[in-house]
Design a protein around this motif. Structure first.
Motif, mmCIF file in Angstrom:
data_model
loop_
_atom_site.group_PDB
_atom_site.id
_atom_site.type_symbol
_atom_site.label_atom_id
_atom_site.label_comp_id
_atom_site.label_asym_id
_atom_site.label_seq_id
_atom_site.Cartn_x
_atom_site.Cartn_y
_atom_site.Cartn_z
ATOM 1 N N LEU B 32 9.608 -26.323 24.733
ATOM 2 C CA LEU B 32 8.549 -26.335 23.718
ATOM 3 C C LEU B 32 7.492 -25.294 24.081
ATOM 4 O O LEU B 32 7.356 -24.916 25.248
ATOM 5 C CB LEU B 32 7.911 -27.728 23.652
ATOM 6 C CG LEU B 32 8.852 -28.867 23.217
ATOM 7 C CD1 LEU B 32 8.141 -30.209 23.327
ATOM 8 C CD2 LEU B 32 9.347 -28.656 21.797
ATOM 9 N N PHE B 35 1.520 -24.592 24.810
ATOM 10 C CA PHE B 35 0.364 -25.357 24.327
ATOM 11 C C PHE B 35 0.789 -26.792 23.973
ATOM 12 O O PHE B 35 0.119 -27.763 24.315
ATOM 13 C CB PHE B 35 -0.262 -24.672 23.106
ATOM 14 C CG PHE B 35 -1.518 -25.336 22.609
ATOM 15 C CD1 PHE B 35 -2.684 -25.331 23.373
ATOM 16 C CD2 PHE B 35 -1.547 -25.965 21.371
ATOM 17 C CE1 PHE B 35 -3.837 -25.951 22.925
ATOM 18 C CE2 PHE B 35 -2.706 -26.593 20.912
ATOM 19 C CZ PHE B 35 -3.844 -26.574 21.695
ATOM 20 N N GLN B 37 3.439 -28.345 25.153
ATOM 21 C CA GLN B 37 3.760 -29.025 26.414
ATOM 22 C C GLN B 37 2.502 -29.575 27.072
ATOM 23 O O GLN B 37 2.495 -30.692 27.590
ATOM 24 C CB GLN B 37 4.432 -28.052 27.383
ATOM 25 C CG GLN B 37 5.920 -27.901 27.161
ATOM 26 C CD GLN B 37 6.571 -27.072 28.262
ATOM 27 O OE1 GLN B 37 6.147 -27.096 29.409
ATOM 28 N NE2 GLN B 37 7.606 -26.337 27.895
ATOM 29 N N GLY B 38 1.439 -28.765 27.027
ATOM 30 C CA GLY B 38 0.156 -29.204 27.597
ATOM 31 C C GLY B 38 -0.337 -30.461 26.906
ATOM 32 O O GLY B 38 -0.793 -31.408 27.560
ATOM 33 N N ILE B 39 -0.241 -30.477 25.575
ATOM 34 C CA ILE B 39 -0.685 -31.651 24.814
ATOM 35 C C ILE B 39 0.133 -32.879 25.208
ATOM 36 O O ILE B 39 -0.415 -33.955 25.453
ATOM 37 C CB ILE B 39 -0.579 -31.381 23.298
ATOM 38 C CG1 ILE B 39 -1.633 -30.354 22.887
ATOM 39 C CG2 ILE B 39 -0.753 -32.667 22.502
ATOM 40 C CD1 ILE B 39 -1.462 -29.850 21.475
ATOM 41 N N LEU B 40 1.451 -32.707 25.299
ATOM 42 C CA LEU B 40 2.309 -33.850 25.642
ATOM 43 C C LEU B 40 2.029 -34.351 27.059
ATOM 44 O O LEU B 40 2.136 -35.541 27.328
ATOM 45 C CB LEU B 40 3.788 -33.475 25.482
ATOM 46 C CG LEU B 40 4.238 -33.308 24.030
ATOM 47 C CD1 LEU B 40 5.684 -32.826 23.957
ATOM 48 C CD2 LEU B 40 4.095 -34.611 23.248
ATOM 49 N N LYS B 41 1.651 -33.428 27.957
ATOM 50 C CA LYS B 41 1.296 -33.859 29.313
ATOM 51 C C LYS B 41 -0.022 -34.634 29.314
ATOM 52 O O LYS B 41 -0.270 -35.457 30.187
ATOM 53 C CB LYS B 41 1.180 -32.645 30.243
ATOM 54 C CG LYS B 41 2.529 -32.052 30.611
ATOM 55 C CD LYS B 41 2.490 -31.329 31.960
ATOM 56 C CE LYS B 41 3.872 -30.777 32.293
ATOM 57 N NZ LYS B 41 4.035 -29.370 31.889
#
Lengths: 242, 101
Positions: B32, B35, B37-41
Protein backbone atom coordinates in the motif's frame (compact mmCIF):
# COMPACT_ATOMS: atom_id res chain seq x y z
CA UNK A 1 14.33 -27.53 9.97
CA UNK A 2 10.63 -28.27 9.85
CA UNK A 3 10.76 -29.55 13.43
CA UNK A 4 12.24 -26.22 14.36
CA UNK A 5 9.44 -24.37 12.56
CA UNK A 6 6.78 -26.47 14.28
CA UNK A 7 8.44 -25.88 17.64
CA UNK A 8 8.43 -22.14 17.00
CA UNK A 9 4.76 -22.13 16.05
CA UNK A 10 3.94 -24.15 19.17
CA UNK A 11 5.66 -21.66 21.46
CA UNK A 12 4.00 -18.77 19.59
CA UNK A 13 0.66 -20.51 20.16
CA UNK A 14 1.46 -20.77 23.87
CA UNK A 15 2.37 -17.08 23.97
CA UNK A 16 -0.97 -16.36 22.32
CA UNK A 17 -2.84 -18.41 24.91
CA UNK A 18 -1.12 -16.46 27.69
CA UNK A 19 -1.84 -13.10 26.06
CA UNK A 20 -5.48 -14.14 25.68
CA UNK A 21 -6.03 -14.78 29.39
CA UNK A 22 -7.01 -11.19 30.22
CA UNK A 23 -9.58 -11.34 27.43
CA UNK A 24 -10.91 -14.63 28.77
CA UNK A 25 -11.30 -13.05 32.22
CA UNK A 26 -12.85 -9.92 30.75
CA UNK A 27 -15.36 -11.86 28.66
CA UNK A 28 -16.51 -13.90 31.65
CA UNK A 29 -19.00 -11.41 33.20
CA UNK A 30 -20.15 -10.08 29.82
CA UNK A 31 -20.81 -13.51 28.32
CA UNK A 32 -22.49 -14.69 31.52
CA UNK A 33 -24.85 -11.71 31.41
CA UNK A 34 -25.45 -12.26 27.71
CA UNK A 35 -26.56 -15.86 28.40
CA UNK A 36 -28.83 -14.65 31.16
CA UNK A 37 -30.42 -11.93 29.01
CA UNK A 38 -30.77 -14.31 26.08
CA UNK A 39 -32.76 -16.65 28.30
CA UNK A 40 -34.90 -13.71 29.39
CA UNK A 41 -35.50 -12.81 25.73
CA UNK A 42 -36.84 -16.29 25.08
CA UNK A 43 -33.82 -17.78 23.28
CA UNK A 44 -33.18 -21.46 23.95
CA UNK A 45 -29.84 -22.70 25.23
CA UNK A 46 -28.97 -23.94 21.74
CA UNK A 47 -29.87 -20.65 20.10
CA UNK A 48 -27.80 -18.78 22.67
CA UNK A 49 -24.80 -21.04 22.15
CA UNK A 50 -25.20 -20.93 18.38
CA UNK A 51 -25.20 -17.15 18.36
CA UNK A 52 -22.03 -16.96 20.45
CA UNK A 53 -20.43 -19.69 18.32
CA UNK A 54 -21.25 -18.12 14.95
CA UNK A 55 -21.32 -14.38 15.59
CA UNK A 56 -18.71 -13.89 18.34
CA UNK A 57 -19.35 -10.15 18.71
CA UNK A 58 -20.44 -8.91 22.13
CA UNK A 59 -21.99 -5.53 21.40
CA UNK A 60 -23.95 -6.78 18.37
CA UNK A 61 -25.27 -9.80 20.28
CA UNK A 62 -26.51 -7.59 23.12
CA UNK A 63 -28.16 -5.20 20.68
CA UNK A 64 -29.88 -8.07 18.85
CA UNK A 65 -31.50 -9.15 22.13
CA UNK A 66 -32.92 -5.73 22.88
CA UNK A 67 -34.12 -5.35 19.27
CA UNK A 68 -35.80 -8.77 19.48
CA UNK A 69 -37.63 -7.71 22.61
CA UNK A 70 -38.88 -4.59 20.77
CA UNK A 71 -40.25 -6.91 18.09
CA UNK A 72 -37.83 -5.59 15.43
CA UNK A 73 -37.72 -7.59 12.17
CA UNK A 74 -34.73 -9.83 11.53
CA UNK A 75 -33.62 -7.89 8.45
CA UNK A 76 -33.24 -4.75 10.53
CA UNK A 77 -31.40 -6.68 13.24
CA UNK A 78 -28.95 -8.04 10.66
CA UNK A 79 -28.44 -4.58 9.18
CA UNK A 80 -27.78 -3.13 12.63
CA UNK A 81 -25.29 -5.91 13.31
CA UNK A 82 -23.48 -5.03 10.09
CA UNK A 83 -23.24 -1.36 11.04
CA UNK A 84 -22.10 -2.10 14.60
CA UNK A 85 -19.40 -4.48 13.37
CA UNK A 86 -18.09 -2.60 10.34
CA UNK A 87 -15.27 -1.25 12.53
CA UNK A 88 -13.64 -4.67 12.30
CA UNK A 89 -12.86 -3.94 8.64
CA UNK A 90 -10.51 -1.19 9.76
CA UNK A 91 -8.97 -3.42 12.42
CA UNK A 92 -8.35 -6.28 9.98
CA UNK A 93 -6.85 -3.89 7.43
CA UNK A 94 -4.49 -2.62 10.11
CA UNK A 95 -3.62 -6.10 11.37
CA UNK A 96 -3.00 -7.31 7.81
CA UNK A 97 0.06 -5.02 7.78
CA UNK A 98 1.43 -6.59 10.94
CA UNK A 99 0.82 -10.34 10.67
CA UNK A 100 3.45 -12.71 9.29
CA UNK A 101 3.16 -13.74 5.66
CA UNK A 102 1.39 -17.06 5.67
CA UNK A 103 -1.15 -19.04 3.69
CA UNK A 104 -4.25 -16.99 2.92
CA UNK A 105 -6.40 -19.88 4.13
CA UNK A 106 -5.05 -19.48 7.69
CA UNK A 107 -5.78 -15.76 7.62
CA UNK A 108 -9.30 -16.32 6.30
CA UNK A 109 -9.76 -18.78 9.17
CA UNK A 110 -8.40 -16.70 12.05
CA UNK A 111 -9.99 -13.47 10.82
CA UNK A 112 -13.27 -14.93 12.15
CA UNK A 113 -11.90 -14.33 15.64
CA UNK A 114 -11.02 -10.64 15.29
CA UNK A 115 -12.84 -8.67 17.98
CA UNK A 116 -12.02 -5.33 19.61
CA UNK A 117 -10.15 -7.28 22.26
CA UNK A 118 -8.23 -9.85 20.22
CA UNK A 119 -7.29 -7.09 17.79
CA UNK A 120 -6.02 -4.86 20.60
CA UNK A 121 -3.86 -7.63 22.05
CA UNK A 122 -2.40 -8.61 18.65
CA UNK A 123 -1.90 -5.07 17.35
CA UNK A 124 0.00 -3.85 20.43
CA UNK A 125 2.31 -6.88 20.47
CA UNK A 126 5.96 -6.09 19.79
CA UNK A 127 7.15 -7.13 16.35
CA UNK A 128 5.40 -9.39 13.86
CA UNK A 129 2.25 -11.26 14.83
CA UNK A 130 2.53 -14.94 13.93
CA UNK A 131 -0.29 -17.24 12.89
CA UNK A 132 0.29 -19.37 16.00
CA UNK A 133 -0.06 -16.31 18.24
CA UNK A 134 -3.35 -15.33 16.59
CA UNK A 135 -4.79 -18.82 17.03
CA UNK A 136 -3.73 -18.87 20.70
CA UNK A 137 -5.28 -15.48 21.57
CA UNK A 138 -8.47 -16.30 19.71
CA UNK A 139 -8.86 -19.80 21.17
CA UNK A 140 -8.85 -18.53 24.78
CA UNK A 141 -11.16 -15.61 24.00
CA UNK A 142 -13.59 -17.62 21.90
CA UNK A 143 -13.81 -20.47 24.43
CA UNK A 144 -14.49 -18.05 27.26
CA UNK A 145 -17.16 -16.28 25.21
CA UNK A 146 -19.00 -19.42 24.13
CA UNK A 147 -18.73 -21.41 27.37
CA UNK A 148 -19.75 -18.50 29.59
CA UNK A 149 -22.71 -17.58 27.34
CA UNK A 150 -23.99 -21.12 27.82
CA UNK A 151 -23.25 -20.99 31.54
CA UNK A 152 -25.21 -17.76 31.94
CA UNK A 153 -28.21 -19.34 30.25
CA UNK A 154 -27.92 -22.54 32.28
CA UNK A 155 -27.56 -21.09 35.75
CA UNK A 156 -29.92 -18.23 34.89
CA UNK A 157 -28.33 -15.88 37.38
CA UNK A 158 -25.50 -13.42 37.26
CA UNK A 159 -22.69 -12.78 39.70
CA UNK A 160 -23.32 -10.97 42.99
CA UNK A 161 -23.99 -7.32 42.12
CA UNK A 162 -20.76 -5.84 43.55
CA UNK A 163 -18.60 -8.40 41.77
CA UNK A 164 -20.59 -7.98 38.55
CA UNK A 165 -20.11 -4.20 38.78
CA UNK A 166 -16.40 -4.29 39.48
CA UNK A 167 -15.73 -6.93 36.80
CA UNK A 168 -17.43 -4.67 34.25
CA UNK A 169 -14.23 -2.63 34.23
CA UNK A 170 -12.07 -5.61 33.21
CA UNK A 171 -11.94 -5.09 29.44
CA UNK A 172 -11.47 -1.33 29.79
CA UNK A 173 -8.61 -1.94 32.23
CA UNK A 174 -7.15 -4.37 29.69
CA UNK A 175 -7.30 -1.72 26.94
CA UNK A 176 -5.51 0.72 29.27
CA UNK A 177 -2.94 -1.96 30.14
CA UNK A 178 -2.26 -2.51 26.43
CA UNK A 179 -2.09 1.19 25.55
CA UNK A 180 0.04 2.66 28.33
CA UNK A 181 3.37 0.88 27.60
CA UNK A 182 3.30 2.25 24.02
CA UNK A 183 2.30 5.70 25.29
CA UNK A 184 5.39 5.81 27.46
CA UNK A 185 7.63 5.18 24.48
CA UNK A 186 6.04 7.31 21.82
CA UNK A 187 4.42 10.76 21.86
CA UNK A 188 2.60 9.91 18.64
CA UNK A 189 0.70 7.16 20.47
CA UNK A 190 -0.35 9.65 23.16
CA UNK A 191 -1.67 12.04 20.50
CA UNK A 192 -3.56 9.28 18.69
CA UNK A 193 -5.23 7.92 21.81
CA UNK A 194 -6.24 11.31 23.23
CA UNK A 195 -7.55 12.59 19.90
CA UNK A 196 -9.59 9.45 19.20
CA UNK A 197 -10.94 9.38 22.76
CA UNK A 198 -12.04 13.02 22.38
CA UNK A 199 -13.65 12.49 18.96
CA UNK A 200 -15.45 9.34 20.08
CA UNK A 201 -16.72 11.02 23.25
CA UNK A 202 -18.10 13.94 21.24
CA UNK A 203 -19.69 11.71 18.59
CA UNK A 204 -21.22 9.32 21.15
CA UNK A 205 -22.27 11.69 23.94
CA UNK A 206 -23.68 14.29 21.53
CA UNK A 207 -25.47 11.40 19.77
CA UNK A 208 -24.07 12.60 16.44
CA UNK A 209 -23.84 9.02 15.14
CA UNK A 210 -24.50 5.41 16.10
CA UNK A 211 -21.74 3.84 18.26
CA UNK A 212 -20.44 1.67 15.39
CA UNK A 213 -19.83 4.65 13.13
CA UNK A 214 -18.58 6.80 16.00
CA UNK A 215 -15.64 4.47 16.70
CA UNK A 216 -14.78 4.10 13.00
CA UNK A 217 -14.92 7.85 12.34
CA UNK A 218 -13.03 8.78 15.51
CA UNK A 219 -10.29 6.23 14.74
CA UNK A 220 -9.89 7.18 11.09
CA UNK A 221 -9.98 10.93 11.72
CA UNK A 222 -7.30 10.72 14.42
CA UNK A 223 -5.11 8.32 12.43
CA UNK A 224 -5.26 10.61 9.36
CA UNK A 225 -4.72 13.87 11.28
CA UNK A 226 -1.74 12.55 13.25
CA UNK A 227 -0.18 10.97 10.15
CA UNK A 228 -0.55 14.24 8.22
CA UNK A 229 1.00 16.25 11.04
CA UNK A 230 3.93 13.83 11.28
CA UNK A 231 4.44 13.91 7.52
CA UNK A 232 4.35 17.71 7.41
CA UNK A 233 6.80 17.92 10.30
CA UNK A 234 9.13 15.51 8.52
CA UNK A 235 8.96 17.57 5.33
CA UNK A 236 9.71 20.73 7.28
CA UNK A 237 12.68 19.03 8.88
CA UNK A 238 13.83 17.99 5.45
CA UNK A 239 13.53 21.52 4.07
CA UNK A 240 15.43 22.93 7.05
CA UNK A 241 18.24 20.53 6.38
CA UNK A 242 18.57 21.76 2.82
CA UNK B 1 -35.41 -24.14 17.27
CA UNK B 2 -37.43 -21.31 15.78
CA UNK B 3 -36.62 -20.86 12.12
CA UNK B 4 -36.67 -17.08 12.27
CA UNK B 5 -34.10 -16.94 15.06
CA UNK B 6 -31.90 -19.36 13.15
CA UNK B 7 -31.97 -17.15 10.04
CA UNK B 8 -31.25 -14.11 12.17
CA UNK B 9 -28.18 -15.78 13.71
CA UNK B 10 -26.92 -16.91 10.30
CA UNK B 11 -27.41 -13.44 8.83
CA UNK B 12 -25.67 -11.80 11.78
CA UNK B 13 -22.74 -14.19 11.49
CA UNK B 14 -22.27 -13.49 7.77
CA UNK B 15 -22.39 -9.68 8.04
CA UNK B 16 -19.99 -9.86 11.01
CA UNK B 17 -17.51 -12.21 9.35
CA UNK B 18 -17.21 -10.42 5.99
CA UNK B 19 -15.72 -7.14 7.28
CA UNK B 20 -13.31 -9.15 9.45
CA UNK B 21 -12.10 -11.32 6.60
CA UNK B 22 -12.18 -9.05 3.55
CA UNK B 23 -9.05 -6.92 4.17
CA UNK B 24 -6.85 -10.03 4.31
CA UNK B 25 -8.09 -11.04 0.86
CA UNK B 26 -8.26 -7.56 -0.71
CA UNK B 27 -4.81 -6.40 0.41
CA UNK B 28 -3.00 -9.72 0.11
CA UNK B 29 0.56 -9.23 -1.07
CA UNK B 30 -0.15 -5.59 -1.98
CA UNK B 31 2.29 -2.88 -1.03
CA UNK B 32 0.00 0.00 0.00
CA UNK B 33 1.11 3.64 -0.44
CA UNK B 34 3.29 4.66 2.51
CA UNK B 35 0.86 7.33 3.72
CA UNK B 36 -1.92 4.70 3.90
CA UNK B 37 0.44 2.29 5.66
CA UNK B 38 1.18 5.01 8.20
CA UNK B 39 -2.53 5.50 8.83
CA UNK B 40 -3.10 1.77 9.29
CA UNK B 41 -0.18 1.62 11.74
CA UNK B 42 -1.86 4.43 13.72
CA UNK B 43 -5.20 2.62 13.87
CA UNK B 44 -4.50 0.38 16.92
CA UNK B 45 -3.64 3.26 19.25
CA UNK B 46 -6.50 5.44 18.02
CA UNK B 47 -8.87 2.46 18.36
CA UNK B 48 -7.75 1.91 21.94
CA UNK B 49 -8.40 5.54 22.82
CA UNK B 50 -11.88 5.31 21.31
CA UNK B 51 -12.61 1.95 22.96
CA UNK B 52 -11.71 3.32 26.40
CA UNK B 53 -13.52 6.69 26.19
CA UNK B 54 -16.31 7.44 26.77
CA UNK B 55 -17.19 3.77 27.48
CA UNK B 56 -15.34 3.44 30.77
CA UNK B 57 -17.11 6.49 32.23
CA UNK B 58 -20.50 4.97 31.47
CA UNK B 59 -20.18 1.52 33.11
CA UNK B 60 -22.13 2.84 36.10
CA UNK B 61 -24.50 5.77 36.63
CA UNK B 62 -21.89 7.04 39.09
CA UNK B 63 -19.27 8.52 36.76
CA UNK B 64 -16.65 8.31 39.54
CA UNK B 65 -16.84 4.54 39.35
CA UNK B 66 -15.38 4.35 35.86
CA UNK B 67 -13.02 7.23 36.53
CA UNK B 68 -11.51 5.52 39.59
CA UNK B 69 -11.21 2.26 37.63
CA UNK B 70 -9.48 4.10 34.78
CA UNK B 71 -7.03 5.88 37.09
CA UNK B 72 -6.24 2.62 38.94
CA UNK B 73 -5.56 0.80 35.65
CA UNK B 74 -3.51 3.71 34.31
CA UNK B 75 -1.31 3.89 37.42
CA UNK B 76 -0.79 0.12 37.48
CA UNK B 77 0.15 0.04 33.81
CA UNK B 78 2.38 3.11 34.12
CA UNK B 79 4.28 1.49 36.98
CA UNK B 80 4.99 -1.41 34.63
CA UNK B 81 2.41 -3.98 35.77
CA UNK B 82 1.55 -6.48 33.06
CA UNK B 83 -1.94 -6.54 31.56
CA UNK B 84 -3.46 -9.24 33.76
CA UNK B 85 -2.21 -7.55 36.96
CA UNK B 86 -3.59 -4.23 35.67
CA UNK B 87 -7.00 -5.85 35.08
CA UNK B 88 -7.16 -7.62 38.47
CA UNK B 89 -5.84 -4.54 40.29
CA UNK B 90 -8.49 -2.30 38.84
CA UNK B 91 -11.25 -4.84 39.64
CA UNK B 92 -9.97 -5.01 43.23
CA UNK B 93 -9.90 -1.22 43.62
CA UNK B 94 -13.48 -0.96 42.37
CA UNK B 95 -14.68 -3.83 44.58
CA UNK B 96 -13.21 -1.90 47.50
CA UNK B 97 -14.83 1.36 46.34
CA UNK B 98 -18.29 -0.19 45.96
CA UNK B 99 -18.08 -1.93 49.33
CA UNK B 100 -17.28 1.40 50.99
CA UNK B 101 -20.30 3.06 49.34
Amino acid sequence: MSDLAIGKQASEFRKGLQAGISIGVGYFPIALTFGLLAKGSGLSLYETLLMSLLVFAGAAQYISLSLLSFGTGIFEIILTTFIVNIRHFLMSASLNEKVEEDRLLYKIFYSFGITDETFSVAATKEGTVTTGFMFGVILVSYSSWVVNSGLGHLIGASLPQTLQDSMGVALYAMFIGLLVPSMRKNIKVVMLAILAAAFNSIFTLEKLMAPGWAIVSATLLSAIIVESVVMLAKKRGHFNEE
Amino acid sequence: MKNEILWMILGMSIVTYIPRMLPFVLFKGKELPSFLQGILKNVPFATLGALIFPGILLIQKDIWYGLIGAVAAFIAAFLGANVIVTVLGSIAVLALYSSIL
